[in-house]
Design a protein around this motif. Structure first.
Motif, PDB file in Angstrom:
ATOM      1  N   SER A  55       0.829  -1.211   0.000  1.00 49.24           N
ATOM      2  CA  SER A  55       0.000   0.000   0.000  1.00 49.24           C
ATOM      3  C   SER A  55       0.867   1.266   0.000  1.00 49.24           C
ATOM      4  CB  SER A  55      -0.933  -0.010   1.222  1.00 49.24           C
ATOM      5  OG  SER A  55      -0.174  -0.039   2.425  1.00 49.24           O
ATOM      6  N   GLY A  58       2.917   1.517  -3.279  1.00 45.63           N
ATOM      7  CA  GLY A  58       2.029   1.922  -4.367  1.00 45.63           C
ATOM      8  C   GLY A  58       1.732   3.412  -4.337  1.00 45.63           C
ATOM      9  N   LEU A  59       1.474   3.954  -3.143  1.00 41.00           N
ATOM     10  CA  LEU A  59       1.247   5.397  -3.030  1.00 41.00           C
ATOM     11  C   LEU A  59       2.499   6.186  -3.388  1.00 41.00           C
ATOM     12  CD1 LEU A  59      -0.871   5.545   0.262  1.00 41.00           C
ATOM     13  CD2 LEU A  59      -1.674   5.869  -2.089  1.00 41.00           C
ATOM     14  N   LEU A  62       2.807   6.209  -7.108  1.00 39.38           N
ATOM     15  CA  LEU A  62       1.780   7.090  -7.670  1.00 39.38           C
ATOM     16  C   LEU A  62       2.208   8.552  -7.548  1.00 39.38           C
ATOM     17  CD1 LEU A  62      -1.035   7.459  -8.884  1.00 39.38           C
ATOM     18  CD2 LEU A  62      -1.949   7.474  -6.546  1.00 39.38           C
ATOM     19  N   PHE A  85       3.446   1.366  -9.863  1.00 38.71           N
ATOM     20  CA  PHE A  85       2.238   1.602  -9.080  1.00 38.71           C
ATOM     21  C   PHE A  85       1.173   0.555  -9.386  1.00 38.71           C
ATOM     22  CE2 PHE A  85      -2.060   3.388  -9.673  1.00 38.71           C
ATOM     23  CZ  PHE A  85      -2.446   3.460  -8.341  1.00 38.71           C
ATOM     24  N   ALA A  86       0.993   0.213 -10.664  1.00 33.26           N
ATOM     25  CA  ALA A  86       0.002  -0.784 -11.054  1.00 33.26           C
ATOM     26  C   ALA A  86       0.353  -2.162 -10.487  1.00 33.26           C
ATOM     27  CB  ALA A  86      -0.117  -0.847 -12.581  1.00 33.26           C
ATOM     28  N   CYS A  88       2.090  -2.811  -7.714  1.00 33.88           N
ATOM     29  CA  CYS A  88       1.808  -2.784  -6.274  1.00 33.88           C
ATOM     30  C   CYS A  88       0.307  -2.857  -6.003  1.00 33.88           C
ATOM     31  CB  CYS A  88       2.395  -1.506  -5.648  1.00 33.88           C
ATOM     32  SG  CYS A  88       4.195  -1.494  -5.552  1.00 33.88           S
ATOM     33  N   PHE A  89      -0.476  -2.196  -6.835  1.00 26.84           N
ATOM     34  CA  PHE A  89      -1.925  -2.228  -6.651  1.00 26.84           C
ATOM     35  C   PHE A  89      -2.477  -3.641  -6.853  1.00 26.84           C
ATOM     36  CE2 PHE A  89      -6.238  -1.814  -8.413  1.00 26.84           C
ATOM     37  CZ  PHE A  89      -6.856  -1.145  -7.369  1.00 26.84           C
ATOM     38  N   VAL A  90      -1.996  -4.315  -7.901  1.00 24.83           N
ATOM     39  CA  VAL A  90      -2.452  -5.689  -8.159  1.00 24.83           C
ATOM     40  C   VAL A  90      -2.038  -6.611  -7.012  1.00 24.83           C
ATOM     41  CG1 VAL A  90      -2.186  -7.682  -9.683  1.00 24.83           C
ATOM     42  CG2 VAL A  90      -2.487  -5.401 -10.662  1.00 24.83           C
ATOM     43  N   PHE A  92      -1.524  -5.775  -3.906  1.00 25.71           N
ATOM     44  CA  PHE A  92      -2.355  -5.431  -2.748  1.00 25.71           C
ATOM     45  C   PHE A  92      -3.716  -6.125  -2.840  1.00 25.71           C
ATOM     46  CE2 PHE A  92      -5.453  -2.768  -0.570  1.00 25.71           C
ATOM     47  CZ  PHE A  92      -4.860  -2.584   0.665  1.00 25.71           C
ATOM     48  N   ILE A  93      -4.334  -6.085  -4.017  1.00 25.29           N
ATOM     49  CA  ILE A  93      -5.633  -6.750  -4.201  1.00 25.29           C
ATOM     50  C   ILE A  93      -5.494  -8.259  -3.997  1.00 25.29           C
ATOM     51  CG2 ILE A  93      -7.480  -7.218  -5.847  1.00 25.29           C
ATOM     52  CD1 ILE A  93      -7.445  -4.378  -4.760  1.00 25.29           C
ATOM     53  N   THR A  96      -5.047  -9.046  -0.296  1.00 20.76           N
ATOM     54  CA  THR A  96      -6.327  -8.821   0.375  1.00 20.76           C
ATOM     55  C   THR A  96      -7.279  -9.989   0.142  1.00 20.76           C
ATOM     56  OG1 THR A  96      -6.066  -6.426   0.098  1.00 20.76           O
ATOM     57  CG2 THR A  96      -8.267  -7.241   0.614  1.00 20.76           C
TER      58      THR A  96
END
Length: 305
Positions: A55, A58-59, A62, A85-86, A88-90, A92-93, A96
């Motif tokens: 998280s 990723g921030l 960004l 960033f993309a 890290c976002f993937v 994170f999902i 989760t």
């Protein structure tokens, strides 16, 4: 070699030097991204540690993308930071989703917090253990028997979650089994995977009880696939037997003032100061911890096997 040497020489010596340094500092977005990177790399391990790291990183990426787009106006810097960033976002999902898929019922969550989490067992490993018992907690009503002496086969391993179990042999009380203790650890430890046996004690519910049961064959298959889980259960079962032995040490008496020490089966210890020590003529029989010593009077070990 000449081409390689010229490449390194040009890389080290022929690059343009900074004649003048930029006097103005970068904008606040750049510094915010740097702070997020520093804090993000301080994350720990495990699911929640990964969520923390991905998280914040990723921030950070960004913010770097925004800085490259608005201040630097460099398409390549923006592209690389946005791609990171993309990613890290993937991630994170994905983490989760794993955390949500490893959720348990209340009793299994409490069991994890009380017994497995202090040992550093991850939720993914614990999930394999729970699935092996079909994620089911069995209810045993008061005064109902979990096992009967000489009749019930030893075909599972059970862990008491709540309640209290009374252990008897030939109608004589031996000891209690309390929550977070195995119901049949001595029986499990006394048999090899290919052997079969029956209980030599009777286990009766003193109160309404709840326990988790792993079928013997299914649990051995899990052990064969995951050596770590096999070693984990070996430690838990051994610790369970040792705790019962130490707790029952002061309850085993020999008569005539002598006290038998379960931890030292070759010696008797005098419980009365004026009674002289005597070398015994018999020893504790080798085998399961639930075996009675032969020739012992007024003896209360915790089971026979």
């Amino acid at each position: 070699m000449g081409e390689n040497a010229s490449f390194w020489e040009s890389l080290i010596y022929a690059h343009p030097t900074c004649a003048t340094w930029k006097q103005d500092a970068e904008g606040s977005i750049y510094h915010l991204a740097s702070i997020l990177f520093v804090v993000g790399f301080m994350g720990g391990s495990g699911f929640f540690g990964l969520l923390y790291v991905f998280s914040l990183l990723g921030l950070g990426f960004l913010c770097s993308s925004v800085w490259a787009w608005l201040d630097v106006c460099a398409a390549d810097i923006f592209s690389w930071n946005f791609i990171l960033f993309a990613i890290c976002f993937v991630q994170f999902i994905y983490v989760t989703y794993q955390v949500r898929s490893v959720s348990f019922d209340r009793e299994f969550q409490e069991l994890y917090s009380a017994l497995f989490q202090p040992l550093g067992i991850s939720l993914t490993v614990y999930r394999k253990i729970v699935l092996c018992c079909d994620a089911e907690v069995v209810t045993l009503e008061k005064e109902h028997c979990y096992a009967m002496q000489g009749k019930t086969p030893i075909d599972k391993l059970s862990l008491l979650v709540s309640g209290r179990i009374r252990v008897t042999v030939d109608g004589e009380f031996l000891h209690y089994i309390f929550p977070l203790q195995f119901l049949d650890s001595p029986e499990w430890d006394s048999l090899r995977p290919t052997e079969e046996g029956i209980f030599q004690v009777t286990l009766t519910a003193e109160t309404d009880c709840r326990y988790v049961a792993w079928r013997r064959k299914k649990l051995y298959l899990l052990f064969a696939k995951h050596r770590f889980i096999s070693r984990l259960f070996s430690v838990l079962i051994g610790s369970d037997i040792a705790e019962k032995l130490y707790a029952l040490n002061d309850r085993v008496h020999m008569g005539k003032g002598f006290r038998y020490d379960i931890r030292l089966p070759n010696f008797y210890h005098v419980s009365l100061p004026e009674t002289p020590s005597v070398q015994p003529s018999h020893r504790l029989q080798r085998g399961s911890p639930r075996r009675k010593p032969t020739g012992v009077t007024n003896c209360s070990p915790f089971s026979t096997q």
